[in-house]
Design a protein around this motif. Structure first.
Motif, PDB file in Angstrom:
ATOM      1  N   UNK A 101       0.845  -1.191   0.000  1.00  0.00           N
ATOM      2  CA  UNK A 101       0.000   0.000   0.000  1.00  0.00           C
ATOM      3  C   UNK A 101       0.881   1.242   0.000  1.00  0.00           C
ATOM      4  N   UNK A 102       0.355   2.317  -0.580  1.00  0.00           N
ATOM      5  CA  UNK A 102       1.060   3.600  -0.599  1.00  0.00           C
ATOM      6  C   UNK A 102       0.085   4.722  -0.303  1.00  0.00           C
ATOM      7  N   UNK A 103       0.650   5.871   0.071  1.00  0.00           N
ATOM      8  CA  UNK A 103      -0.125   7.097   0.234  1.00  0.00           C
ATOM      9  C   UNK A 103       0.668   8.225  -0.417  1.00  0.00           C
ATOM     10  N   UNK A 104      -0.051   9.182  -0.974  1.00  0.00           N
ATOM     11  CA  UNK A 104       0.601  10.300  -1.656  1.00  0.00           C
ATOM     12  C   UNK A 104      -0.359  11.476  -1.725  1.00  0.00           C
ATOM     13  N   UNK A 105       0.181  12.636  -2.000  1.00  0.00           N
ATOM     14  CA  UNK A 105      -0.674  13.768  -2.337  1.00  0.00           C
ATOM     15  C   UNK A 105      -1.226  13.548  -3.749  1.00  0.00           C
ATOM     16  N   UNK A 106      -2.464  13.939  -3.929  1.00  0.00           N
ATOM     17  CA  UNK A 106      -3.133  13.754  -5.219  1.00  0.00           C
ATOM     18  C   UNK A 106      -2.620  14.784  -6.221  1.00  0.00           C
ATOM     19  N   UNK A 113       1.343  12.951  -6.943  1.00  0.00           N
ATOM     20  CA  UNK A 113       2.581  13.726  -7.001  1.00  0.00           C
ATOM     21  C   UNK A 113       3.746  12.788  -6.646  1.00  0.00           C
ATOM     22  N   UNK A 114       4.636  12.508  -7.585  1.00  0.00           N
ATOM     23  CA  UNK A 114       5.659  11.458  -7.383  1.00  0.00           C
ATOM     24  C   UNK A 114       6.517  11.661  -6.135  1.00  0.00           C
ATOM     25  N   UNK A 115       6.933  12.893  -5.860  1.00  0.00           N
ATOM     26  CA  UNK A 115       7.829  13.126  -4.728  1.00  0.00           C
ATOM     27  C   UNK A 115       7.162  12.865  -3.382  1.00  0.00           C
ATOM     28  N   UNK A 184       2.747   3.487  -8.955  1.00  0.00           N
ATOM     29  CA  UNK A 184       2.603   4.314 -10.159  1.00  0.00           C
ATOM     30  C   UNK A 184       2.294   5.755  -9.770  1.00  0.00           C
ATOM     31  N   UNK A 185       2.955   6.680 -10.412  1.00  0.00           N
ATOM     32  CA  UNK A 185       2.581   8.082 -10.222  1.00  0.00           C
ATOM     33  C   UNK A 185       1.531   8.506 -11.241  1.00  0.00           C
ATOM     34  N   UNK A 186       1.514   7.839 -12.385  1.00  0.00           N
ATOM     35  CA  UNK A 186       0.548   8.166 -13.429  1.00  0.00           C
ATOM     36  C   UNK A 186      -0.742   7.397 -13.270  1.00  0.00           C
ATOM     37  N   UNK A 187      -1.734   7.784 -14.098  1.00  0.00           N
ATOM     38  CA  UNK A 187      -3.071   7.211 -14.001  1.00  0.00           C
ATOM     39  C   UNK A 187      -3.352   6.161 -15.067  1.00  0.00           C
TER      40      UNK A 187
END
Length: 423
Positions: A101-106, A113-115, A184-187
């Motif tokens: 699992x991961x979490x990130x800013x949308x 957002x990759x970073x 994945x950073x992309x959709x």
């Protein structure tokens, strides 16, 4: 019904409540403030878990997931320096194996957002298992979230999950991809969509919100946001969070509504009755300080008409609804949580409306306004009524079914809340 006596009654009730508060007599009902949850965590976004099943829109809950990645986007209410994610297998019949699992800013849609991408772990392990009937919180991650940020949570489920605990009416888009796309950073891989949330039950933060405590909005579809624009975060709890942030008083506001939910009746599709789920869904939220209760319109309406998804009518009296509200207040006060009652909005012209149901709604609203059982009252009945007919929703606020609100109506509901009542 003659409009003048009821409006006058409302004003007298409010005046009496003000006098009691000023004299100190109301303080006997009001619980002491409670500190935030141990460890400093406060929930900043939530969704109430539901049993898998058919619901108002197609969903993936009954089939579950196998070698698939789910990506879910939520908007938090109050920010924090660190975050953790809560996942629920409350209605699973077998342990849920999460392969990663991961979490990130949308960024936008299913892109992140990759970073900002962070791996989620439990006891430092990237793969973990949630027992049947349980909820689990991940280890903390440093993410640095601001008030009203959008957050994307991605789960990779390699092994067959069986039917999935979910939240039916997300009023937001979730995404699915074949295979492992948690990083994945992309959709591009996420080519399937749903309007429900799966397994995701909470986002918690440590930050300014932890010192103030959270406000839980507890209720049915009027809290869940049915009728609002999908993907726009215009449910009334969202609007309340925006209002508080604009006032310079950002606060965690948590949506624990379930479409079709009732105070007194359990439903496989519409959620456990309010008196059963209140302890978990409202009082069990990290850092809860107060709860706004908006429940009862479905008990009334489904006494007259079958549920939109086929459940037969179940007769519930106004006295039974009031007894249920009293039980919720007792539970809240026993935990030191402030209980705020919201009156039931007008419903004339809806499928729920009859002379008998209107009499029940009036009885419940009169009790909410005048009994003194609640620590404060949000009078949505008055705030949302048509100027020409107090039993009818203001057309400017009507989503079209004369029962649910549109975006403007949910904004008006949020503005009916007195921020000083939130504790």
């Amino acid at each position: 019904m003659n409009a003048v006596p009821r409006r006058l009654s409302s004003l007298l009730a409010i005046s009496l409540a003000t006098l009691l508060a000023g004299s100190g007599m109301a303080s006997a009902q009001t619980p002491a403030r409670t500190p935030a949850t141990a460890g400093g965590w406060t929930a900043t976004w939530t969704a109430s878990p539901q049993r898998p099943g058919t619901n108002f829109t197609p969903n993936w809950s009954e089939q579950g997931f196998t070698n698939q990645t789910i990506r879910q986007v939520v908007r938090i209410s109050a920010g924090g320096a660190r975050a953790r994610i809560r996942l629920s297998n409350a209605y699973g019949t077998a342990p849920l194996k999460v392969s990663g699992a991961t979490v990130a800013r949308t960024a936008s849609g299913a892109a992140v957002q990759p970073a900002s991408l962070r791996q989620l772990t439990v006891k430092r392990a990237r793969a973990f298992t949630i027992p049947a009937g349980a909820e689990l919180a991940t280890d903390p991650v440093t993410l640095g979230l601001s008030d009203l940020d959008s957050v994307t949570v991605t789960l990779y489920l390699a092994a067959p999950t069986g039917p999935a605990t979910y939240h039916a009416q997300a009023m937001a888009t979730s995404y699915r991809a074949a295979g492992d796309h948690r990083a994945d950073s992309g959709a591009g891989a996420f080519d399937q969509t749903s309007l429900s949330w799966y397994y995701l039950s909470g986002v918690d933060v440590i930050g300014r919100a932890s010192r103030q405590g959270a406000v839980v909005a507890f209720g049915d579809s009027l809290t869940d946001g049915y009728g609002s624009s999908p993907g726009a975060d215009n449910r009334y709890p969202d609007e309340l969070a925006e209002r508080l942030a604009a006032m310079g008083r950002p606060r965690a506001v948590l949506n624990q509504g379930i479409g079709g939910n009732r105070v007194t009746v359990d439903s496989a599709w519409l959620g456990d009755r309010a008196t059963s789920r209140f302890r978990r869904d409202a009082l069990g939220q990290p850092g809860v300080r107060s709860v706004i209760i908006l429940e009862g319109i479905n008990d009334i309406g489904m006494s007259e008409a079958p549920s939109p998804i086929g459940a037969p009518p179940t007769e519930v009296s106004a006295d039974e609804i009031i007894a249920g509200h009293r039980a919720l207040i007792r539970q809240a006060h026993a935990r030191g949580v402030r209980a705020i009652g919201a009156t039931l909005p007008p419903m004339k012209g809806s499928r729920y409306h009859t002379a008998r149901s209107e009499a029940k709604r009036d009885a419940v609203n009169t009790w909410i306004r005048t009994s003194g059982a609640y620590d404060a009252v949000v009078d949505l009945d008055r705030a949302l009524a048509s100027p020409q007919d107090e039993d009818l929703l203001d057309p400017a606020y009507d989503s079209g079914d004369h029962l649910h609100l549109n975006d403007a109506g949910y904004r008006a509901a949020a503005h009916a809340v007195n921020p000083t009542d939130l504790g």
